[in-house]
Design a protein around this motif. Structure first.
Motif: not given
Length: 855
Positions: A31-35, A78-82, A113-119, A122-123
């Motif tokens: 998710v580096h590009r999105h952040l 919250d996302i960053v803290d996650d 994989v689910v965690y990556r998609l969910r985050m 959110h981003i």
């Protein structure tokens, strides 16, 4: 979030997004590009926030835009803290999981994989919202200001007690009040002298000058000081008075009933001519005053009550036959200017800057003769030599502010506006603290740290160093009063007008809730609930960061709802509740940094899931006297800095505690079954250690605690104070030492000499068999404060006290012989300690003196 806090939030968040740890995590999760996109858009918005703050937005459109920014920034944080939580979870698994499948299962996470998609989802949602807000910024004609250039010019720390030389223009008032206190009452047993005036006028300062005057000492054998404030409920006032009176046994009056309290107080006052100072009285109910007067009027002629108040009605209802009211006036123009010069310039520098002094005259005129206003504005200009800056203060439109907003002083608001952005959330948090009572820097620093308010420490700095510096900066701006450094901890007070200002600027972000009104806190991040009825009615914002429960809380449904709904909670304060256990799903609060369960006397067990909280920095279990055992897996709390324990377990889980490599502060409170501590373990990071009321504790080995700076031992009757060192002298870093209620203490242990180059405060209380202070005390060349309280066998100080050139205070309480011998100007040995700035015989409440964890 108040508009003035948004820029600080943006700075903090952008700092996290740029950190190496988050960069690594974002690459790992794809998710580096999105952040990066999030970071760039935030920078665009951040650029106009300082101008929005300066405009002090009045339009509903701009206010709504800023509210939306607050929400999206909160979700982004919250996302960053996650991501940070996930990184910590992996650390635990990598450290312990390889050798324990149980640990691996305990800390298992959802499918990666689910965690990556969910985050990623959110981003993406946040980026869409940010992009919309970024395009809207042009609607408000806001200028781009990328950097906050406001700085604080810090002055040297001075002694905090009221020093007559630091008070300007009040000598005449002081003498008039003393006259009223000493005048013949013609047989009256009790009379009231009231100092009346508006907030910020210096009523408390004046009453302290009077209270500590040697003439008053001689006339009133018993003197008591109580900050009454808004609380004039009889039981609470009686407790405060008893806490301020002599208390040789160190009795805790908090659990006494009103009848017990009034009997104890009347026994204390019996046959004594006393002076009772009631500071900041607001009570206008004559019934409450009559209740108190009936108890304290013991028929001893000449006893007096000195009252400070803003209300003439208070003086009317407290009137007695020989009462007097003294209306305190504003400072004269000349005295105001002298006070301003004292705070705005280095000594003598005003001569070098005549034009600044001329501008200063205009500023002083707008302060209206209020000392607090003069000091605060003067402090904000300290060491600034730009004439335009001074003129902008003088000509600021805020001086035209109507004082209908809780009497917010324009001078205070102006000084707040000039604070650098990084100080503003720290100041706003003061809205949650009581006015005019001592606050300890250790509490404040911890709170700021867990909420992310502190800038990143520089090389060789700790977070406590950073927080202490911020407190010093706020003190330099005259926002803090009575600031004292004890070595290892500091304490200070907040003027009630400063608390009012903090509440004003923090509105909507920090809220103390007295009554059910969701509109007050629907967007708030930090809540203090004052009433147990609220536990049935409060609608909790899902983005809540801090919540403090009222004492006596026992609503299990509300607690379960909190844990399941407020997943991003950072601070949970559940002190003095009636819960017997906690929800087992508390381990789901993976963002939690601060958990205080202090004083929960019904708590018998804790779920092991607490040990899943890898972000937890503070765990306070002090005075949980029925706690059967500590949760399994303490070693997994890899972020823990502060741990305070009460348990009925037979022994301390030393190996688990030794695994906490971030632990800085450790306390044991009423661990009645512990007989020894730290036999063969190393606690290299621990700097503060508290041992309170451990009645079976016999030995403590300090060989493995190499960096100890604060040590407090209280009521551990069986403890061998040689600490296994016999007559050895240690090379130690101890800055603060408290020895209280230790009947085996006959002389000070020799190992203390090893702290000669570090010890700043030595406090000895209720050590009834202490016979002397040794001659080698004079080798403690860094000592600044010495307290000897209720140690009746100590009749003198060492003759060579003059060697202690850094010693500023000696506090002598409960020893009339020692006091007489060294009493200022008249004691036979006064000359031996006359170099010391202040020698006093004062009765302070236990809560004000104790440099320990607040329970």
């Amino acid at each position: 979030m108040a508009e003035s806090l948004l820029f600080s939030s943006a700075e903090s968040l952008l700092g996290k997004l740029a950190s190496a740890a988050l960069q690594e995590a974002s690459l790992a999760f794809g998710v580096h590009r999105h952040l990066q996109h999030m970071k760039e858009t935030m920078e665009l918005i951040r650029g106009v926030l300082l101008d929005a703050e300066k405009k002090n937005p009045q339009s509903s459109a701009l206010s709504e835009w800023l509210t939306q920014i607050k929400r999206v920034f909160s979700d982004a944080e919250d996302i960053v803290d996650d991501f940070e939580c996930e990184a910590l979870r992996k650390d635990v698994v990598n450290t312990y999981g390889s050798c324990s499948r149980k640990v691996h299962r305990f800390f298992s996470s959802s499918n990666p994989v689910v965690y990556r998609l969910r985050m990623a989802h959110h981003i993406q949602n946040i980026n869409i919202r940010l992009a919309k807000l970024a395009t809207q910024r042009s609607m408000f004609d806001l200028q781009v200001i990328h950097q906050d250039t406001r700085v604080v010019h810090v002055r040297e720390m001075t002694h905090s007690h009221v020093n007559p030389s630091n008070v300007i223009g009040r000598e005449h008032d002081k003498q008039e009040i003393i006259k009223l206190l000493l005048q013949d009452d013609h047989g009256q047993s009790l009379s009231v002298i009231s100092i009346v005036g508006m907030g910020g006028l210096g009523k408390t300062t004046l009453s302290k000058l009077v209270f500590n005057d040697t003439t008053i000492h001689a006339c009133f054998p018993l003197r008591m000081w109580v900050c009454a404030s808004n609380d004039f409920e009889l039981r609470n006032v009686l407790i405060k008075i008893l806490n301020s009176a002599p208390n040789p046994t160190g009795e805790n009056f908090n659990n006494f009933e009103t009848e017990q309290l009034q009997i104890r107080l009347r026994n204390t006052l019996h046959g004594q001519k006393f002076l009772l100072a009631l500071d900041d009285v607001w009570n206008e109910d004559p019934v409450r005053w009559d209740e108190l007067k009936e108890i304290i009027d013991m028929g001893v002629e000449g006893s007096k009550i000195l009252v400070t108040t803003r209300s003439q009605k208070v003086t009317t209802i407290m009137h007695t036959k020989s009462s007097n009211s003294y209306l305190l006036q504003c400072l004269s123009k000349e005295d105001s200017l002298s006070l301003f010069v004292k705070y705005a310039f280095e000594d003598g520098d005003e001569i070098k800057h005549p034009q600044l002094l001329k501008i200063g005259e205009g500023i002083v005129k707008k302060c209206g003769g209020l000392p607090l206003a003069v000091k605060t504005v003067g402090s904000s200009l300290f060491s600034r030599v730009d004439e335009k800056e001074w003129e902008s203060v003088r000509d600021n439109e805020i001086w035209n502010l109507k004082q209908n907003e809780k009497d917010i002083l324009p001078a205070l608001k102006l000084s707040y506006d000039q604070l650098p952005s990084y100080l503003k959330p720290c100041f706003a948090s003061f809205s949650l603290y009581p006015e005019d009572t001592y606050i300890f820097s250790s509490q404040v620093c911890l709170f700021w740290g867990v909420l992310g308010f502190l800038p990143t420490p520089k090389a060789s700095e700790s977070m406590i160093d950073v927080a202490t510096q911020l407190l010093h900066e706020l003190w330099s701006r005259s926002f803090l009063s009575d600031y004292e450094d004890f070595g290892g901890d500091c304490r200070f007070k907040l003027h009630d007008l400063v608390v009012d200002l903090a509440e004003y600027v923090a509105k909507g972000e920090f809220e103390i809730i007295q009554n059910h009104n969701p509109n007050l806190y629907k967007n708030a991040h930090h809540l203090v609930l004052m009433n147990n009825n609220l536990l049935d009615q409060a609608l909790l914002p899902s983005s809540l960061r801090t919540i403090s429960f009222p004492s006596g809380a026992n609503n299990e449904d509300f607690l379960n709802t909190l844990v399941s709904r407020c997943k991003f909670l950072r601070v949970l304060i559940l002190q003095y509740s009636k819960y017997t256990s906690l929800p087992r799903c508390i381990g789901m609060l993976k963002h939690l940094r601060f958990l205080s369960l202090a004083g929960n006397e019904n708590l018998t067990e804790l779920p092991d899931s607490i040990c899943k909280l890898q972000n937890l920095q503070n765990l306070n279990l002090s005075w949980c006297i029925k706690l059967q055992k500590l949760p399994k897996g303490l070693a997994n709390l890899i972020s823990l800095h502060h741990l305070f324990i009460t348990t009925i377990e037979p022994a301390c889980p030393e190996n688990e505690i030794a695994s906490l490599t971030s632990l800085e502060e450790l306390g044991f409170y009423q661990c009645d079954n512990f007989e020894s501590l730290f036999k063969e373990i190393l606690l290299a990071t621990v700097k503060k250690l508290f041992l309170f009321h451990c009645k079976s504790l016999k030995t403590v080995s300090f060989h493995g605690i190499k960096n100890l700076e604060v040590l407090a031992i209280s009521n551990c009757n069986k403890l061998d104070l040689s600490m296994g060192f016999s007559n050895q002298i240690l090379n130690s870093r101890l800055k603060f030492l408290l020895l209280r209620g230790l009947p085996s203490l006959v002389t000070l242990p020799r190992w203390l000499q090893g702290s000669a180059n570090s010890l700043q405060s030595l406090i000895i209380e209720q050590c009834m068999n202490l016979a002397e202070l040794p001659d080698w005390l004079s080798t403690l060349n860094c000592l600044q404060r010495l307290e000897v309280t209720y140690c009746p066998k100590v009749l003198s100080l060492p003759d060579n006290m003059h060697h202690l050139t850094n010693l500023k205070e000696i506090v002598v309480t409960g020893s009339s012989e020692l006091w007489k011998r060294y009493r200022p100007e008249v004691g036979q040995d006064w000359h031996k300690i006359s170099h010391i700035n202040l020698v006093w015989d004062d009765y302070q409440s236990e809560n004000e003196k104790e440099l320990t964890v607040k329970s």
